[in-house]
Design a protein around this motif. Structure first.
Motif, PDB file in Angstrom:
ATOM      1  N   LEU B 110     -13.961  -7.125   0.885  1.00 16.62           N
ATOM      2  CA  LEU B 110     -12.378  -7.292   0.436  1.00 16.62           C
ATOM      3  C   LEU B 110     -12.025  -7.106  -0.880  1.00 16.62           C
ATOM      4  CD1 LEU B 110      -9.613  -7.996   2.026  1.00 16.62           C
ATOM      5  CD2 LEU B 110     -10.262 -10.563   1.233  1.00 16.62           C
ATOM      6  N   GLY B 111     -11.323  -6.043  -1.078  1.00 17.16           N
ATOM      7  CA  GLY B 111     -10.817  -5.668  -2.615  1.00 17.16           C
ATOM      8  C   GLY B 111      -9.299  -5.613  -2.350  1.00 17.16           C
ATOM      9  N   ASP B 112      -8.824  -5.144  -3.475  1.00 18.57           N
ATOM     10  CA  ASP B 112      -7.464  -5.068  -3.638  1.00 18.57           C
ATOM     11  C   ASP B 112      -6.898  -3.324  -2.869  1.00 18.57           C
ATOM     12  OD1 ASP B 112      -4.724  -4.830  -4.033  1.00 18.57           O
ATOM     13  OD2 ASP B 112      -4.823  -4.708  -6.059  1.00 18.57           O
ATOM     14  N   ALA B 113      -6.894  -3.694  -1.589  1.00 20.04           N
ATOM     15  CA  ALA B 113      -6.769  -2.511  -0.724  1.00 20.04           C
ATOM     16  C   ALA B 113      -5.378  -1.791  -1.007  1.00 20.04           C
ATOM     17  CB  ALA B 113      -6.873  -2.750   0.584  1.00 20.04           C
ATOM     18  N   ALA B 114      -4.247  -2.869  -1.424  1.00 21.81           N
ATOM     19  CA  ALA B 114      -2.804  -2.454  -1.708  1.00 21.81           C
ATOM     20  C   ALA B 114      -2.201  -1.782  -0.264  1.00 21.81           C
ATOM     21  CB  ALA B 114      -2.607  -1.237  -2.778  1.00 21.81           C
ATOM     22  N   ASP B 115      -1.862  -0.558  -0.288  1.00 26.15           N
ATOM     23  CA  ASP B 115      -1.285  -0.020   0.913  1.00 26.15           C
ATOM     24  C   ASP B 115      -2.351   0.069   2.177  1.00 26.15           C
ATOM     25  OD1 ASP B 115       1.262   0.113  -0.109  1.00 26.15           O
ATOM     26  OD2 ASP B 115       1.075   1.871  -0.851  1.00 26.15           O
ATOM     27  N   GLY B 116      -3.403  -0.140   1.839  1.00 23.75           N
ATOM     28  CA  GLY B 116      -4.550  -0.233   2.840  1.00 23.75           C
ATOM     29  C   GLY B 116      -4.691  -1.543   3.736  1.00 23.75           C
ATOM     30  N   PHE B 117      -3.726  -2.471   3.110  1.00 23.70           N
ATOM     31  CA  PHE B 117      -3.610  -3.794   3.848  1.00 23.70           C
ATOM     32  C   PHE B 117      -2.841  -3.728   5.102  1.00 23.70           C
ATOM     33  CE2 PHE B 117      -5.176  -6.134  -0.227  1.00 23.70           C
ATOM     34  CZ  PHE B 117      -6.024  -6.695   0.297  1.00 23.70           C
ATOM     35  N   SER B 118      -3.205  -2.930   6.011  1.00 23.93           N
ATOM     36  CA  SER B 118      -2.232  -2.623   7.153  1.00 23.93           C
ATOM     37  C   SER B 118      -2.656  -3.635   8.154  1.00 23.93           C
ATOM     38  CB  SER B 118      -2.473  -1.358   7.806  1.00 23.93           C
ATOM     39  OG  SER B 118      -3.795  -1.257   8.168  1.00 23.93           O
ATOM     40  N   TYR B 119      -1.667  -3.936   9.101  1.00 26.24           N
ATOM     41  CA  TYR B 119      -2.080  -4.990  10.214  1.00 26.24           C
ATOM     42  C   TYR B 119      -3.430  -4.462  11.009  1.00 26.24           C
ATOM     43  CZ  TYR B 119      -1.302  -7.611  14.476  1.00 26.24           C
ATOM     44  OH  TYR B 119      -1.411  -8.836  15.664  1.00 26.24           O
ATOM     45  N   ARG B 120      -3.522  -3.174  11.281  1.00 25.84           N
ATOM     46  CA  ARG B 120      -4.762  -2.533  11.903  1.00 25.84           C
ATOM     47  C   ARG B 120      -5.882  -2.757  11.151  1.00 25.84           C
ATOM     48  NH1 ARG B 120      -5.145   2.121  15.631  1.00 25.84           N
ATOM     49  NH2 ARG B 120      -2.906   2.303  15.269  1.00 25.84           N
ATOM     50  N   ALA B 121      -5.874  -2.564   9.596  1.00 27.29           N
ATOM     51  CA  ALA B 121      -7.028  -2.786   9.056  1.00 27.29           C
ATOM     52  C   ALA B 121      -7.511  -4.151   9.013  1.00 27.29           C
ATOM     53  CB  ALA B 121      -6.918  -2.274   7.649  1.00 27.29           C
ATOM     54  N   LEU B 122      -6.453  -5.152   8.932  1.00 28.88           N
ATOM     55  CA  LEU B 122      -6.716  -6.657   8.701  1.00 28.88           C
ATOM     56  C   LEU B 122      -7.391  -7.102  10.035  1.00 28.88           C
ATOM     57  CD1 LEU B 122      -3.672  -7.616   6.883  1.00 28.88           C
ATOM     58  CD2 LEU B 122      -5.919  -7.917   5.956  1.00 28.88           C
ATOM     59  N   ASN B 123      -6.681  -6.532  11.136  1.00 28.27           N
ATOM     60  CA  ASN B 123      -7.468  -6.998  12.268  1.00 28.27           C
ATOM     61  C   ASN B 123      -8.861  -6.379  12.787  1.00 28.27           C
ATOM     62  OD1 ASN B 123      -5.759  -8.345  14.479  1.00 28.27           O
ATOM     63  ND2 ASN B 123      -4.557  -6.728  14.842  1.00 28.27           N
ATOM     64  N   ARG B 124      -8.984  -5.223  12.119  1.00 26.61           N
ATOM     65  CA  ARG B 124     -10.606  -4.665  12.107  1.00 26.61           C
ATOM     66  C   ARG B 124     -11.559  -5.859  11.462  1.00 26.61           C
ATOM     67  NH1 ARG B 124      -9.438   0.469  11.307  1.00 26.61           N
ATOM     68  NH2 ARG B 124      -9.539   0.154   9.229  1.00 26.61           N
ATOM     69  N   ALA B 125     -10.862  -6.003  10.239  1.00 28.36           N
ATOM     70  CA  ALA B 125     -12.108  -6.957   9.548  1.00 28.36           C
ATOM     71  C   ALA B 125     -11.914  -8.309  10.342  1.00 28.36           C
ATOM     72  CB  ALA B 125     -11.198  -7.248   8.093  1.00 28.36           C
ATOM     73  N   PHE B 126     -11.074  -8.769  10.661  1.00 30.03           N
ATOM     74  CA  PHE B 126     -10.704 -10.110  11.572  1.00 30.03           C
ATOM     75  C   PHE B 126     -11.753 -10.147  12.636  1.00 30.03           C
ATOM     76  CE2 PHE B 126      -8.745 -12.106  15.217  1.00 30.03           C
ATOM     77  CZ  PHE B 126      -8.946 -13.481  14.848  1.00 30.03           C
ATOM     78  N   ARG B 127     -11.841  -9.208  13.573  1.00 32.40           N
ATOM     79  CA  ARG B 127     -12.717  -9.056  14.505  1.00 32.40           C
ATOM     80  C   ARG B 127     -14.046  -8.815  14.434  1.00 32.40           C
ATOM     81  NH1 ARG B 127      -9.519  -5.025  19.159  1.00 32.40           N
ATOM     82  NH2 ARG B 127      -7.636  -6.546  19.187  1.00 32.40           N
ATOM     83  N   LEU B 128     -14.385  -8.339  13.180  1.00 30.06           N
ATOM     84  CA  LEU B 128     -15.959  -8.116  12.584  1.00 30.06           C
ATOM     85  C   LEU B 128     -16.367  -9.634  12.291  1.00 30.06           C
ATOM     86  CD1 LEU B 128     -15.904  -4.928  10.516  1.00 30.06           C
ATOM     87  CD2 LEU B 128     -17.440  -5.426  12.569  1.00 30.06           C
ATOM     88  N   LEU B 129     -15.457 -10.203  11.534  1.00 27.79           N
ATOM     89  CA  LEU B 129     -15.599 -11.709  11.243  1.00 27.79           C
ATOM     90  C   LEU B 129     -15.947 -12.597  12.599  1.00 27.79           C
ATOM     91  CD1 LEU B 129     -13.113 -12.508   8.225  1.00 27.79           C
ATOM     92  CD2 LEU B 129     -15.649 -11.835   8.018  1.00 27.79           C
ATOM     93  N   LEU B 130     -15.389 -12.450  13.391  1.00 26.56           N
ATOM     94  CA  LEU B 130     -15.563 -13.315  14.770  1.00 26.56           C
ATOM     95  C   LEU B 130     -16.850 -12.751  15.456  1.00 26.56           C
ATOM     96  CD1 LEU B 130     -12.258 -13.229  16.827  1.00 26.56           C
ATOM     97  CD2 LEU B 130     -12.943 -15.069  15.392  1.00 26.56           C
ATOM     98  N   GLN B 131     -17.160 -11.490  15.129  1.00 31.23           N
ATOM     99  CA  GLN B 131     -18.591 -11.180  15.418  1.00 31.23           C
ATOM    100  C   GLN B 131     -19.855 -11.500  14.728  1.00 31.23           C
ATOM    101  OE1 GLN B 131     -18.032  -6.840  16.094  1.00 31.23           O
ATOM    102  NE2 GLN B 131     -16.227  -7.186  17.328  1.00 31.23           N
TER     103      GLN B 131
END
Lengths: 251, 251
Positions: B110-131
């Motif tokens: 996790l860095g300062d992704a700025a406009d890269g902090f989209s719902y889609r990108a946050l969900n992708r990270a969330f799902r990896l953490l659950l895995q």
């Protein structure tokens, strides 16, 4: 025996785009029994009329009047207090708030904005909070099962983000807020102790309802995961909605 | 007396797109004094070479070798452990990680992704953490002063979002992590007790450095707000970078 029923929707009577097995028939039987019932939902991506329309398409005899949604509860909260909201909500529900003055906002309203959760929109909300706006959230769930069957981020994590950044504490208006369940019981015209809440979320449906005196029933469908029972001690735990309703029909 | 200096960048020697008054001259004087110094930054929107280039354009005699950034510290952390990262970082720094295997990721970065902090990108990270993926963050600041002079969300709130959603606890690699300050002191070749850290963030620069034995100096520029002194008790508090450096030059 309960004299009325609150029914969570997603994960209890349908999942994704399908009715759960036996749910349509069990709801019909409940209706025929004469017990009052009300659907309660934190879904904030749809207006109540659209929720009812989609449920009808799945075969459920559910009208707008059978639904208490977090969107409606939030509108009521804002209107009662004459608040001027800044909306960080799903585009589909913006229309529900157009009667309120939104100039010079004093309240950030957080719903499940989905793709609306952009860095720009989150920054706008953050800056309003730094300027003294209050934070009101339509729910506090951490995640939900999305249409692709994967788990997706719900409102709770975005509430945590804004609280952490601003130091402002949120007021929750949807489940699991006590006021939401109180409003639901008032709609049924019953005391909390006479109402059974049926849900798939051990904390936000079942334990939250039981905390203000409702009877609780956890179903093993939807977002249920083994071990969730421990989060709502004292609740009935049953296989699904049909198993939750069956005992109510025997009386 | 300190025998070396760590210098936070944004809000200390420059702010937005301007050098702060007297900062160029004071850094020149520090260099002439022979005291070793190193710039430390949690900026994760730029590579170290681009940070140096921008500082040179403002008149500072700062090369890549004078900078320890959270991006570099994170790359080192991943490479040492042979991790396979999934990057939620600013596009400008993705190139720094291309030497690492990114298939079947076991670490969300996790860095300062700025406009890269989209719902889609946050969900992708969330799902990896659950895995089962681990969460590593380049910093933990709550906000920073943006180019428009307003405060914008930094990495910390997004760390809070992912932790709240997944139940996974993050490892911080940039400031305020002790390892970041230890690495910085090693680069100077000095013991922590002989090093002064100068920063505008009472917690993440000054108190964090003092926690592992550095001397601390808080400047009243950048993100400083009255009352911040209370968050780094025992630190010097001065008007600006020039006032922080002046006593070091008298010796």
């Amino acid at each position: 025996m309960p004299r009325g029923v609150l029914i969570d929707l997603s994960g209890v009577i349908y999942d994704g785009t399908c009715a759960l097995p036996g749910a349509v028939e069990s709801l019909q039987a409940l209706q025929a029994s004469g017990l009052p019932w009300l659907c309660i939902t934190n879904t904030t991506r749809q207006r109540r009329r659209d929720i009812a329309r989609d449920l009808q398409a799945l075969g459920f005899a559910i009208s707008e009047a059978h639904i208490l949604s977090a969107v409606d509860a939030t509108h009521q909260w804002l209107a009662t207090r004459q608040r001027r909201p800044s909306l960080l909500v799903h585009p589909a529900v913006v229309a529900e708030f157009l009667d309120l003055d939104r100039r010079d906002p004093d309240t950030v309203v957080l719903g499940d904005a989905a793709d609306g959760f952009s860095y720009r929109a989150l920054n706008r909300a953050f800056r309003l909070l730094l300027q003294g706006a209050e934070l009101v959230t339509m729910g506090d769930n951490r995640y939900f099962r999305d249409l692709d069957q994967g788990l997706s981020l719900d409102i709770g994590p975005f509430r945590a983000l804004l609280e952490h950044a601003s130091g402002v504490s949120a007021t929750v208006v949807g489940k699991p807020a006590p006021t939401f369940f109180t409003t639901a019981c008032e709609r049924l015209g019953l005391d909390a102790k006479d109402v059974l809440v049926i849900g798939d979320d051990a904390e936000h449906d079942v334990a939250a309802g039981m905390a203000i005196g409702l009877q609780g029933c956890l179903v093993r469908t939807g977002k249920y995961r083994p071990g969730d029972e421990a989060r709502c001690p004292g609740a009935q735990v049953v296989a699904d909605f049909s198993a939750a309703v069956a005992p109510l029909l025997r009386g």
